[in-house]
Design an enzyme around this catalytic site. Structure first.
Site, PDB file in Angstrom:
ATOM      1  N   PRO A  29      17.772 -13.900   0.871  1.00  0.00           N
ATOM      2  CA  PRO A  29      16.529 -13.386   1.467  1.00  0.00           C
ATOM      3  C   PRO A  29      16.763 -12.864   2.883  1.00  0.00           C
ATOM      4  O   PRO A  29      17.671 -13.343   3.583  1.00  0.00           O
ATOM      5  CB  PRO A  29      15.609 -14.606   1.484  1.00  0.00           C
ATOM      6  CG  PRO A  29      16.486 -15.785   1.377  1.00  0.00           C
ATOM      7  CD  PRO A  29      17.717 -15.360   0.667  1.00  0.00           C
ATOM      8  N   ASP A  30      15.940 -11.891   3.290  1.00  0.00           N
ATOM      9  CA  ASP A  30      16.063 -11.439   4.685  1.00  0.00           C
ATOM     10  C   ASP A  30      15.182 -12.348   5.535  1.00  0.00           C
ATOM     11  O   ASP A  30      14.801 -13.449   5.112  1.00  0.00           O
ATOM     12  CB  ASP A  30      15.712  -9.941   4.794  1.00  0.00           C
ATOM     13  CG  ASP A  30      14.250  -9.652   4.463  1.00  0.00           C
ATOM     14  OD1 ASP A  30      13.925  -8.477   4.235  1.00  0.00           O
ATOM     15  OD2 ASP A  30      13.449 -10.611   4.430  1.00  0.00           O
ATOM     16  N   PHE A  31      14.860 -11.898   6.753  1.00  0.00           N
ATOM     17  CA  PHE A  31      14.143 -12.797   7.675  1.00  0.00           C
ATOM     18  C   PHE A  31      12.666 -12.459   7.772  1.00  0.00           C
ATOM     19  O   PHE A  31      11.797 -13.340   7.709  1.00  0.00           O
ATOM     20  CB  PHE A  31      14.791 -12.698   9.080  1.00  0.00           C
ATOM     21  CG  PHE A  31      16.203 -13.210   9.089  1.00  0.00           C
ATOM     22  CD1 PHE A  31      17.291 -12.337   8.917  1.00  0.00           C
ATOM     23  CD2 PHE A  31      16.463 -14.568   9.242  1.00  0.00           C
ATOM     24  CE1 PHE A  31      18.588 -12.802   8.905  1.00  0.00           C
ATOM     25  CE2 PHE A  31      17.767 -15.053   9.239  1.00  0.00           C
ATOM     26  CZ  PHE A  31      18.830 -14.166   9.068  1.00  0.00           C
ATOM     27  N   ARG A  32      12.359 -11.142   7.925  1.00  0.00           N
ATOM     28  CA  ARG A  32      10.985 -10.788   8.316  1.00  0.00           C
ATOM     29  C   ARG A  32      10.162 -10.142   7.202  1.00  0.00           C
ATOM     30  O   ARG A  32       9.007  -9.828   7.416  1.00  0.00           O
ATOM     31  CB  ARG A  32      11.046  -9.870   9.553  1.00  0.00           C
ATOM     32  CG  ARG A  32      11.614 -10.623  10.760  1.00  0.00           C
ATOM     33  CD  ARG A  32      11.824  -9.768  11.992  1.00  0.00           C
ATOM     34  NE  ARG A  32      12.396 -10.570  13.063  1.00  0.00           N
ATOM     35  CZ  ARG A  32      13.698 -10.886  13.137  1.00  0.00           C
ATOM     36  NH1 ARG A  32      14.562 -10.426  12.214  1.00  0.00           N
ATOM     37  NH2 ARG A  32      14.174 -11.656  14.107  1.00  0.00           N
ATOM     38  N   ASN A 100      24.603  -9.149   9.800  1.00  0.00           N
ATOM     39  CA  ASN A 100      24.682 -10.210   8.790  1.00  0.00           C
ATOM     40  C   ASN A 100      25.898 -11.102   9.023  1.00  0.00           C
ATOM     41  O   ASN A 100      26.886 -10.684   9.622  1.00  0.00           O
ATOM     42  CB  ASN A 100      24.750  -9.599   7.380  1.00  0.00           C
ATOM     43  CG  ASN A 100      23.488  -8.804   7.051  1.00  0.00           C
ATOM     44  OD1 ASN A 100      22.475  -8.944   7.753  1.00  0.00           O
ATOM     45  ND2 ASN A 100      23.559  -7.961   6.048  1.00  0.00           N
ATOM     46  N   ASP A 102      27.135 -13.026   6.328  1.00  0.00           N
ATOM     47  CA  ASP A 102      27.483 -13.486   4.975  1.00  0.00           C
ATOM     48  C   ASP A 102      28.858 -13.035   4.478  1.00  0.00           C
ATOM     49  O   ASP A 102      29.296 -13.449   3.418  1.00  0.00           O
ATOM     50  CB  ASP A 102      26.378 -13.045   3.972  1.00  0.00           C
ATOM     51  CG  ASP A 102      26.131 -11.530   3.999  1.00  0.00           C
ATOM     52  OD1 ASP A 102      24.973 -11.120   3.839  1.00  0.00           O
ATOM     53  OD2 ASP A 102      27.097 -10.761   4.207  1.00  0.00           O
ATOM     54  N   HIS A 117      26.722 -10.743  14.827  1.00  0.00           N
ATOM     55  CA  HIS A 117      26.189 -12.112  14.907  1.00  0.00           C
ATOM     56  C   HIS A 117      27.153 -13.134  14.335  1.00  0.00           C
ATOM     57  O   HIS A 117      26.750 -14.252  14.007  1.00  0.00           O
ATOM     58  CB  HIS A 117      24.823 -12.175  14.196  1.00  0.00           C
ATOM     59  CG  HIS A 117      23.770 -11.391  14.917  1.00  0.00           C
ATOM     60  ND1 HIS A 117      22.614 -10.966  14.325  1.00  0.00           N
ATOM     61  CD2 HIS A 117      23.746 -10.925  16.175  1.00  0.00           C
ATOM     62  CE1 HIS A 117      21.891 -10.275  15.193  1.00  0.00           C
ATOM     63  NE2 HIS A 117      22.552 -10.223  16.324  1.00  0.00           N
TER      64      HIS A 117
END
Ligand code: APR
Length: 235
Positions: A29-32, A100, A102, A117
């Protein structure tokens, strides 16, 4: 109407700037977005959990959230990750700049990936500096500890921490010499990451996103799923 294939065909130094929306088609899932992480109910707001202070104040709670929501997915690269690796192999794409953590771009075969990040694949003991991979965090339960007894901290940039100067410098260099910027799967809501795209000097900007973005009026906007849209591109 200029289509994305035209923009790709006439470019030779493409830079891709992506966010969590690039991995949603891999099941992360993304964040916003409405079903994103920041809309899920937790004891604490997720933005607070993913902060430097919270990590040191509530380390156990941090790792509960981190294991569940950030490394709890057996995700594999989707069509977007694979196409970007193909464009790099074809000599058309000079860098992927991602927010990302991941590691899916590298898993798809991309070599020049600038992780603004950080990454869940890299973890460091706070006491002795020993490095660990993701498997060590998954192998242990609760707060992961080093053989020296120190706490192992993921090398991901938490709120309140600074981005790596070397990665920023490399991202700026890539943006300055690019001739096509593709911005995809990001809300451009988080700085300094989102601010880096101002270093782009080229003419063509393509945006691939489910939600509209506040971008220059002359950007080409392709609304839809980045995996589907990039998947149709010929390198
Ligand atoms: N295809 C295209 N766009 C998508 C897709 C998809 N399959 N899925 C989601 N999106 C879009 C959403 O519409 C949204 O605009 O991707 C964007 C994701 O935005 P965010 O959830 O805000 O993710 P991101 O921009 O990466 O967040 C930046 O915030 O919390 C920090 O460190 C975290 O790196 C993250 C940063």
């Amino acid at each position: 109407m200029t289509d994305l294939q035209d923009l790709v065909d006439r470019a030779s130094r493409i830079v891709f700037f992506g966010g969590a929306g690039v991995s949603t088609e891999s099941g992360i899932p993304d964040f916003r977005s409405q079903d994103g992480l920041y809309h899920m109910q937790y004891k604490y707001p997720p933005e607070e959990i993913l902060s430097h202070d919270f990590f040191f104040r509530e380390t156990g709670e941090f790792f509960r959230f981190y294991r569940d929501k950030l490394i709890g997915y057996e995700a594999s690269p989707n069509a977007a990750h694979k196409k970007l690796a193909e464009l790099e192999r074809a000599g058309k794409l000079s860098a992927v700049i991602t927010q990302n953590i991941d590691g899916l771009h590298q898993a798809a075969g991309s070599k020049r990936v600038l992780e603004l990040h950080g990454s869940v694949a890299r973890n460091t003991c706070l006491r002795c500096g020993k490095k660990y991979g993701l498997e060590e965090i998954r192998r242990q339960e609760g707060v992961p500890h080093c053989s020296c007894g120190g706490i192992i901290k993921p090398d991901v940039v938490l709120y309140g921490e600074s981005l790596d100067d070397g990665v920023i410098a490399e991202a700026i260099r890539a943006l300055r010499s690019a001739d096509l910027l593709i911005v995809a799967g990001t809300s451009l809501a988080v700085y300094p990451a989102a601010g880096l795209i101002r270093y782009y000097r080229g003419k063509d900007v393509a945006v691939i996103n489910l939600d509209p973005l506040p971008l220059p009026s002359d950007a080409f906007f392709f609304q839809g799923k980045v995996g589907e849209i990039l998947g149709r591109i010929k390198a």
